[in-house]
Design an enzyme around this catalytic site. Sequence first.
Site, PDB file in Angstrom:
ATOM      1  N   THR A 235      36.748 -35.066  22.358  1.00  0.00           N
ATOM      2  CA  THR A 235      35.923 -35.149  23.560  1.00  0.00           C
ATOM      3  C   THR A 235      36.150 -36.454  24.317  1.00  0.00           C
ATOM      4  O   THR A 235      35.544 -36.675  25.358  1.00  0.00           O
ATOM      5  CB  THR A 235      34.428 -35.014  23.196  1.00  0.00           C
TER       6      THR A 235
ATOM      7  N   HIS B 232      37.568 -43.959  17.822  1.00  0.00           N
ATOM      8  CA  HIS B 232      37.052 -45.321  17.791  1.00  0.00           C
ATOM      9  C   HIS B 232      36.816 -45.744  16.341  1.00  0.00           C
ATOM     10  O   HIS B 232      37.091 -44.987  15.402  1.00  0.00           O
ATOM     11  CB  HIS B 232      35.778 -45.440  18.632  1.00  0.00           C
TER      12      HIS B 232
ATOM     13  N   HIS C  40      35.387 -43.596  13.600  1.00  0.00           N
ATOM     14  CA  HIS C  40      36.192 -42.536  12.984  1.00  0.00           C
ATOM     15  C   HIS C  40      37.041 -43.041  11.828  1.00  0.00           C
ATOM     16  O   HIS C  40      37.678 -42.243  11.123  1.00  0.00           O
ATOM     17  CB  HIS C  40      37.134 -41.907  14.017  1.00  0.00           C
TER      18      HIS C  40
ATOM     19  N   LYS D 107      22.481 -36.187  19.063  1.00  0.00           N
ATOM     20  CA  LYS D 107      22.382 -36.283  20.515  1.00  0.00           C
ATOM     21  C   LYS D 107      21.003 -35.846  20.979  1.00  0.00           C
ATOM     22  O   LYS D 107      20.446 -34.871  20.485  1.00  0.00           O
ATOM     23  CB  LYS D 107      23.449 -35.416  21.200  1.00  0.00           C
TER      24      LYS D 107
ATOM     25  N   ARG E 163      25.424 -32.282  26.087  1.00  0.00           N
ATOM     26  CA  ARG E 163      26.683 -32.920  26.456  1.00  0.00           C
ATOM     27  C   ARG E 163      27.268 -32.233  27.684  1.00  0.00           C
ATOM     28  O   ARG E 163      27.035 -31.049  27.926  1.00  0.00           O
ATOM     29  CB  ARG E 163      27.708 -32.798  25.313  1.00  0.00           C
TER      30      ARG E 163
ATOM     31  N   GLN F  74      31.476 -24.476  13.321  1.00  0.00           N
ATOM     32  CA  GLN F  74      32.003 -25.414  12.325  1.00  0.00           C
ATOM     33  C   GLN F  74      32.046 -24.766  10.951  1.00  0.00           C
ATOM     34  O   GLN F  74      32.999 -24.966  10.186  1.00  0.00           O
ATOM     35  CB  GLN F  74      31.169 -26.686  12.279  1.00  0.00           C
TER      36      GLN F  74
ATOM     37  N   ASP G 291      25.818 -37.513   9.238  1.00  0.00           N
ATOM     38  CA  ASP G 291      25.099 -36.696  10.218  1.00  0.00           C
ATOM     39  C   ASP G 291      25.647 -35.274  10.267  1.00  0.00           C
ATOM     40  O   ASP G 291      25.046 -34.386  10.891  1.00  0.00           O
ATOM     41  CB  ASP G 291      25.153 -37.337  11.613  1.00  0.00           C
TER      42      ASP G 291
ATOM     43  N   LYS H 295      24.567 -49.654  15.103  1.00  0.00           N
ATOM     44  CA  LYS H 295      25.636 -48.875  14.501  1.00  0.00           C
ATOM     45  C   LYS H 295      26.920 -49.697  14.463  1.00  0.00           C
ATOM     46  O   LYS H 295      27.329 -50.275  15.467  1.00  0.00           O
ATOM     47  CB  LYS H 295      25.841 -47.582  15.301  1.00  0.00           C
TER      48      LYS H 295
ATOM     49  N   LYS I 176      29.869 -50.620  17.369  1.00  0.00           N
ATOM     50  CA  LYS I 176      29.349 -50.743  18.728  1.00  0.00           C
ATOM     51  C   LYS I 176      29.222 -52.223  19.084  1.00  0.00           C
ATOM     52  O   LYS I 176      28.762 -53.027  18.277  1.00  0.00           O
ATOM     53  CB  LYS I 176      27.976 -50.069  18.851  1.00  0.00           C
ATOM     54  N   THR I 177      29.638 -52.602  20.273  1.00  0.00           N
ATOM     55  CA  THR I 177      29.501 -53.971  20.747  1.00  0.00           C
ATOM     56  C   THR I 177      28.773 -53.943  22.084  1.00  0.00           C
ATOM     57  O   THR I 177      28.438 -52.874  22.613  1.00  0.00           O
ATOM     58  CB  THR I 177      30.879 -54.625  20.943  1.00  0.00           C
TER      59      THR I 177
END
Length: 427
Positions: free
Chosen positions: A42, A47, A50, A84, A88, A178, A199, A234, A237-238
């Site tokens: 997506t 990142h 993953h 979420k 999306r 899935q 998750d 998390k 993340k920055t």
Amino acid sequence: MRKNAFSVLMERGIVEYCSSPEGLKDLFDEGMVTAYVGFDPTASSLHVGHLIPIMGLAWLQRLGHRPIAILGVGTGLIGDPSGKSKERNLLTLEQVEKNKLAIKDQLAHFLDFQAGENSALMISNYDWLGELKLLDFLRDTGKHFSVNTMIAREYVRSRLEDPDKSISFTEFTYMLLQAYDFYYLCEHHNCLLQMGGNDQQGNILAGVELIRKKTGKQAFCLTYPLLLTSSGTKFGKTEEGAVWLSPELTSPYRFYQFWINAEDAMVGRLLKLFTFLPNEEIDSLVRSHLEHPERREAQKVLAFEVTRNVHGEHAALGARRASEILFGENFEPADLDEEMIAILSKEVPSGKVERPLPLPLADILVESGACASKGEARRLIQGGGVLLNGKKVLDPLTPVTEEDCCAGGALFIRLGKKRFHLSWVTR
């Protein structure tokens, strides 16, 4: 004797949950196991979040098992609602296919697709999901799912109970798709293990149940931990957003710096999760780090190893040297070659000097925008706070000549401890 893969994943801290630990351990002892992780394309890049799933697959292959990376072109058209709070945006098939090609290249840094019997596979689930007929899917797969169970999932329930949120039927069916992926891979590739983030536990267990109901086989669910920093955010993340594996979205230098800045309390765990270094070597690094945390040796090893895995040896060496230069370690003007100047030019401010050399250093600082005024430039220089190409200059009138220029006519200037500037001399 080959190590049991489940035991190795446990030792590295990769396992958060397993549907049947003893059963999975026995399965690995019996022979080669096929396992898969899904990556929904997506975005145009994976990142840092993953990397644990990728490392999980890579470890299995190193231990003689077969990894499958599913590129979720089909499920990517739907969008996973897990975690979420709102719907999306749906991507077009063309967008998803373009993202798939970029992600494929990133996964190839970790997985060997020509390793013989346990060669990694990379498959798009659109190959089978795109061929499904709705009525057949509802009759053969949908009948095995209880709506009561599906709406009890936390991510579904939270959106049903909040009047300002909702979940579409499209996203609601993601779990079924899935689960069908897992069933399809079990039937066509003898895949009995699906791995993913914690998750994804509910979705993976749905696949385990679907396989049991349709085939009678025992399949397994293994999930990875969710990493949080000491502030509760998390990991990965920055302030600028996600740390991407694509060098176009996060430069190798910034990627390296992300790992250099790892918290002391986390560095041992991160070394086990994100590198292939032996546990004994990591334990030794951590012991040394505890004795001299100010040296940040463990972080430096972590940063180099992860950057090398993601971007290659050459990029990792460049990122490490750029970090050494920018953070005050000794270097010579010869180190500022064309390649290093190109790396630094993406990370520090720059400006032009239009007049011909020689010019006083104070004039260079003002004209290139490094300092706002000659008064500021003089104070910084006389106070010992200015380094030109790594060498301290104390006289504002010191002439800067052509011989001082690095590759491309660049002058690399440090002002104080943390400010850097590239002044480009027009020739």
